[in-house]
Write an enzyme that holds these catalytic residues in place. Structure first.
Site, PDB file in Angstrom:
ATOM      1  N   GLU A   1      33.657  47.903  36.343  1.00 34.32           N
ATOM      2  CA  GLU A   1      34.175  47.557  37.660  1.00 34.32           C
ATOM      3  C   GLU A   1      34.320  48.773  38.568  1.00 34.32           C
ATOM      4  O   GLU A   1      35.313  48.928  39.273  1.00 34.32           O
ATOM      5  CB  GLU A   1      35.528  46.838  37.548  1.00 34.32           C
ATOM      6  CG  GLU A   1      35.454  45.560  36.737  1.00 34.32           C
ATOM      7  CD  GLU A   1      36.766  44.802  36.675  1.00 34.32           C
ATOM      8  OE1 GLU A   1      36.742  43.593  36.882  1.00 34.32           O
ATOM      9  OE2 GLU A   1      37.804  45.439  36.421  1.00 34.32           O
TER      10      GLU A   1
ATOM     11  N   ASP B   1      37.605  37.422  30.659  1.00 35.97           N
ATOM     12  CA  ASP B   1      38.710  38.154  31.276  1.00 35.97           C
ATOM     13  C   ASP B   1      39.989  37.327  31.317  1.00 35.97           C
ATOM     14  O   ASP B   1      40.373  36.843  32.378  1.00 35.97           O
ATOM     15  CB  ASP B   1      38.322  38.576  32.697  1.00 35.97           C
ATOM     16  CG  ASP B   1      39.326  39.547  33.297  1.00 35.97           C
ATOM     17  OD1 ASP B   1      40.091  40.163  32.527  1.00 35.97           O
ATOM     18  OD2 ASP B   1      39.353  39.680  34.528  1.00 35.97           O
TER      19      ASP B   1
ATOM     20  N   GLU C   1      47.720  36.503  35.324  1.00 34.47           N
ATOM     21  CA  GLU C   1      46.746  36.614  36.410  1.00 34.47           C
ATOM     22  C   GLU C   1      45.995  35.306  36.636  1.00 34.47           C
ATOM     23  O   GLU C   1      45.785  34.902  37.782  1.00 34.47           O
ATOM     24  CB  GLU C   1      45.752  37.731  36.080  1.00 34.47           C
ATOM     25  CG  GLU C   1      44.596  37.847  37.066  1.00 34.47           C
ATOM     26  CD  GLU C   1      43.616  38.971  36.707  1.00 34.47           C
ATOM     27  OE1 GLU C   1      43.871  39.710  35.746  1.00 34.47           O
ATOM     28  OE2 GLU C   1      42.603  39.100  37.407  1.00 34.47           O
TER      29      GLU C   1
END
Lengths: 707, 707
Positions: free
Chosen positions: A297, A371, A399
């Site tokens: 990332e 993820d 998240e």
């Protein structure tokens, strides 16, 4: 009345008045977490027990102080509590089998020393004594008795570590509980009392390490002022057996050292990291080491110089090795180049490196290959790198599970992954890989991305505290099981009464499955909105990189839905052990909960229930929504049993969750119907709005999403 | 002992044990602010007084609840406390002179009703009763007696308003006490108990309005979701007499309404604001109105369309006028074009508009003409726009005064400005302008940029709480005086004992002058580092706009130092009343504390002390540093009198302040010496480092400075 009894009455009335005052002032705001040492209903009186600590270290003092805080839990008949390490002469004379406790295990039990009956908390180290003290308190908080008490435990995992994704400006990436707990601005001078309470909470569940800064690291955290700040925190944490680690930005030699490269094979680079490590260890002699996110990332890393992850990790490992430090090197890598299948990249890059890492490197692997989705199959690296210690990384902060406002107990998620059989070796589970028991690794670990912030209740809600708790307990022992841990937590957090614990645990145990049901049923993943990941966005298809788009993951079309990871697709199944790969290659032998993760299947596919896939999806969405309603009913029934402030906040959040679960269900169905052109099964409520309405929702200031 | 007395003893012991518990759990962490209702040493016993409220509004209930919280302050001989408005039949029969109390004043005194002696709290409205209740509590907290009690007060200023520079992402611009108190994410559902405590604290000091969002506003705060969130806060605040206001982004009709222009004379624009206002008032019937920062530092405004500030303000005023709303229009404008003198711009733009503003517009003018410096002469607009209501804006948060870590009591700053004579009319002070007494304005106001955040102690430190307190008290009555307010605060925050109050007030009263001395002596201004304004940066000369550079403000050269604002310079002095302008035009008749603000003078200039200017500057820097050391000594002596947690934090912060005061002094002297080439006076300590070291300091994550 006599003069004496009159004065006693006056004294009692005065006391009652003072109690009235302090009771008013002292709200149950969740700050105490599970460390609530209230008098139990069964204990009508108590006194501060006699505590005899045979050691004067800061850790002994912390243990003693904690037992004093818990004085209300002890009955009047509590014998002297003796804290001593195994090398104490009197303890040694007992010839207890303490060697197997290692350097963190403990034993708590009644023994006779000379002619005294005492309650002995012993261990090979003072840290073990501290853990034993917390174990004793937990035993009493959960309704345990001191008669025939015998608590013996040794952690099965060596590194039990929180990862704080805390930025230096106080914003927590994926944080939903307020700003960072670390007030970098007033450190190193001011030691907020919260820092010590944080350490107490962690020690109580066996967490022994904390990475202070975000894996998306700034080089600044390695400058002298920030080393001094980290050292101040390390000083506070040390008595509680907690080591400090830092996330290291791989390009720091360029940014801070003025070098032209961060090539791990460049001697100047290695020398810079060696000097930097020496500098850190001068301030923090027991510094734990570095955590690194490299070439993922957009983060810099060794591959920028055509070196391998092992080259990068080993260079850092050499820098900290003389001091006993380690390197935790993350395997979460993607987006170096456009992938064939994002789920395959970590394995593709790391599997070939097995055996190439230095002995003080541990590779940190997320629980699943994408993820931190509400559900993912276990990561195929577990069991696939037998020569390399692998630590598992869970995300405690939610998240992708509704942020702090949704009640989702993650114990079942942790247990599901840890209990998964790798089929690489007979009977091997992910937990066996993590605790090193199969391959005999001694460097073992479990990392949890913290859900902790400055909110008064630390984690954004009372029930989020349970996820912090469960992570710590299951890192200590991955086989504990989600339900027993939930029971402990509920008893400690509310009260050890079945009338409270039973319904609370019942709410918790199905709560994560409910989130799966209303967000990502049957193996769906990553259908959340962009960036902040709040709310549904299965229609999103216009982001730059293919694997940023939900349509990349669900691949729904008129004919069917799901990501084909068999040979006709990405063949990601081949990354699992052959026996498991064969099972997952066939929809018929793939667990339905992972069906759409591994297969693209027709909407009409017949499911075990007899329903079509489409009807089963609708059924799951509705089940998720219904579960939240059921949690609300259970919580409402507890109104008189829970203090008002904590009850009200959870009740409010459950109402939010109800609304949002419905939103997830409605938006998802509206979108799937636009793709598959199907009607809803008879008797099913239509979405409240049309698809355009759901697509138009915007949340520009959603938390946890630093720009 | 009898059985009865035995059981009483057991009861008392149990109570003692419980108290021990709660005392441990309840830390003095500053959360209670000055609303600490501890039993006074002089009161050996107390009981909850009888409280009789003759009204059942939410405000009456808030007043009653507050008096109950304060029960420990009342002695056993407290008569019944009667809360009633003036129209209560029994109160009316007393023929008290209540008409002059207006709608917020109160009267607290003993009266005989029928044959009962009661303690009457009365007012024309329930808000007045609430203020009277807080006044009674304050009276007792500061050691007052109930004998012959007679508290009567009416606020001299109508709008007593906090401005929160809180962004919607939770970052507070110029905030040094943690994230925004408003958790926009969980609003409108979750009402954090802090919201009500915030309202209590404000009501206790008479604050009756709060602007929720930053003057650098996002249009989003005017969307339906954010109006609902603001309405939830308004619902919490309403019982405490606090109205909610919003900062309005002038270009919102474009950003939200899809219009092509925000021209205030465009009928569509006016209609958009009218509809938006109607929408807000449907959710918040008592919405206060808008605060606008227009055409300043990049914000949009009417001048983008060649319209005047009055055009812009009046258009908005027309939108809220049907609902009783107002517009607070800021006069803080600069950087539209490169200025001749930044200090002149507000006057230049606003003075010609006097008389052109609608009746429900009030122009909000900062205390000084630059920007919240440690010391500024009063803003020349005060007294210069007699046909326009002007409200004064102070900054409570210490952007330019060392952030939360420096102890600087701002009462003297507020009092100094408010007490300044404008010389526009005989005897007229800034306070007279602000309270409208000279021109007869009824729309009057005082705004304070809040220093409040989510830190447990609200304001970042205990002593910062005093600035919030002083702002509220002095907005109620600008003539109260800084020292009496400090005494109140110290007595309420610590204890009403002279042994504590005297040294605490002594620390406070000179503390702001100390900051002036070690940062900006003798009229210097804006010599802070760039952006965050933390620490010294007098050497900075390379920023894009001239008025961003400290060298623009101090203009030091080999010959002298200071900004010539006389006729030979910018002639800013001409913006003051002629008599004052004449005085300020001559260094000899300019107060030395403002010398370098108005004049460029030689380093050798002889000062009143007999010292040269240069020696005087050095002397001032040293005085500032020495004052901090003296505060530390006074605080050390209080160690046994103050609870441990609050004492320790202040002690730590004083140590930080000591270090930073020295840094300011050393860095400033190193720079001035590089400019003037002079040696330090004999016996003066040289700077600890060379100038390059000071210039090299960087603080990339300094708080309060959103990028």
């Amino acid at each position: 009345m006599t003069a004496l009894s009159r004065s006693i009455v006056r004294f009692a009335l005065l006391l009652a008045a003072i109690i009235g005052m302090t009771e008013t002032a002292y709200a149950e705001d969740g700050y105490d977490l599970w460390l609530r040492y209230r008098t139990q209903a069964t204990t009508s009186t108590h006194r501060v027990p006699t505590i005899e600590a045979r050691g004067d270290t800061a850790t002994f003092r912390a243990a003693t102080e904690e037992l004093r805080r818990g004085a209300a839990l002890f009955g009047t008949s509590t014998p002297t509590i003796l804290l001593a390490t195994a090398d104490d002469r009197a303890v040694a004379a007992l010839h207890l089998p303490l060697a197997t406790l290692g350097d963190e295990g403990y034993r708590v039990g009644r023994v006779t020393l000379g002619n005294r009956r005492v309650l002995l908390i012993t261990a090979n180290t003072d840290r073990g004594v501290l853990y034993g003290s917390f174990a004793l308190l937990r035993h009493l908080q959960t309704g345990g008795s001191l008669d025939r008490i015998d608590l013996t435990s040794t952690p099965r995992v060596k590194l039990r570590v929180l990862n704080h994704w805390d930025n230096l400006d106080g914003v927590v990436e994926r944080g939903y509980a307020g700003a960072s707990l670390w007030d970098w601005w007033t450190l190193p001078d001011f030691h907020d009392p919260r820092y010590a309470d944080y350490a107490r909470a962690n020690a109580s569940i066996g967490i022994n390490g904390t990475v202070l800064n975000n894996v998306n690291a700034k080089a600044d955290s390695l400058t002298a002022p920030y080393i001094a700040k980290a050292a101040a925190l390390a000083d506070v944490f040390r008595p509680y057996g907690i080591k400090v680690y830092l996330s290291a930005r791989f390009s720091a030699p360029i940014e801070l050292g003025g070098l032209k490269t961060a090539d791990p094979l460049d001697p100047q680079v290695a020398a810079w990291w060696k000097a930097k490590s020496d500098e850190i260890y001068r301030s923090i002699p027991d510094f734990g080491g570095f955590l690194v996110k490299a070439n993922s990332e957009g983060q810099p890393g060794p591959r920028d110089y055509h070196r391998s992850h092992a080259d990068g990790a080993n260079m850092l490992a050499a820098a900290v090795r003389p001091h006993g430090g380690i390197v935790m090197w993350r395997a979460f890598v993607y987006a170096e180049t456009d992938p064939e299948d994002r789920a395959k990249q970590a394995y593709t890059e790391f599997k070939p490196l097995d055996g190439q890492f230095a002995p003080n490197v541990i590779v940190q692997v997320k629980n699943g290959a994408i993820d931190f989705q509400p559900r993912e199959p276990f990561h195929p690296l577990f069991g696939a790198m037998p020569k390399t210690p692998l630590m598992i990384e869970f995300q405690i902060t939610k998240e992708y599970l509704g942020f702090a406002t949704h009640l989702a107990y993650l114990g079942p998620l942790f247990a599901e992954t840890l209990g998964s059989e790798t089929m690489q070796r007979p009977g091997e589970t992910v937990a066996d890989v993590v605790d090193g028991s199969v391959e005999g690794h001694t460097l073992t670990g479990m990392a949890g991305v913290a859900n902790i912030g400055r909110d008064r209740d630390w984690a954004g809600s009372t029930f989020n505290q349970a996820n912090w708790y469960a992570f710590g307990r299951m890192a200590w022992d991955p086989t504990l099981g989600a339900a027993p841990v939930a029971r402990e937590w509920a008893a400690m957090t509310f009260a050890p009464s079945p009338g409270i614990v039973d319904p609370v645990v019942a709410m918790m145990m199905g709560s994560r499955e409910a989130v799966v049901d209303y967000m990502t049923p049957l193996g769906l993943a990553h259908v959340m909105a962009t960036g902040h990941h709040y709310g549904p966005g299965p229609w999103i298809a216009d982001l730059k990189r293919p694997e940023w788009n939900p349509v990349y993951y669900h691949r729904a079309d008129k004919a069917g839905i799901g990501f084909d990871r068999t040979r006709t697709g990405s063949n990601a199944v081949a990354q699992y052990a052959p026996a498991l790969a064969r099972r997952l290659a066939d929809p018929a032998t793939t667990p339905e909960r992972a069906l759409l993760w591994f297969h693209h299947v027709p909407w009409d596919r017949r499911m075990a229930s007899g329903r079509s896939l489409w009807a089963e999806m609708v059924h799951d969405y509705d089940s998720g929504v219904a579960y939240v309603a059921d949690m609300s009913r259970k919580w409402d029934a507890l109104k008189l049993d829970i203090d008002a402030e904590r009850w009200a906040k959870t009740a409010t959040y459950l109402a939010v969750q109800q609304r949002e679960a419905q939103w997830w269900r409605d938006a998802s169905l509206a979108y799937w119907m636009s793709v598959n052109g199907r009607a809803l099964p008879a008797g099913t409520a239509p979405p409240a709005h049309d698809l355009a309405w759901y697509k138009a929702q915007r949340f520009p200031y959603a938390p946890g999403n630093p720009q």
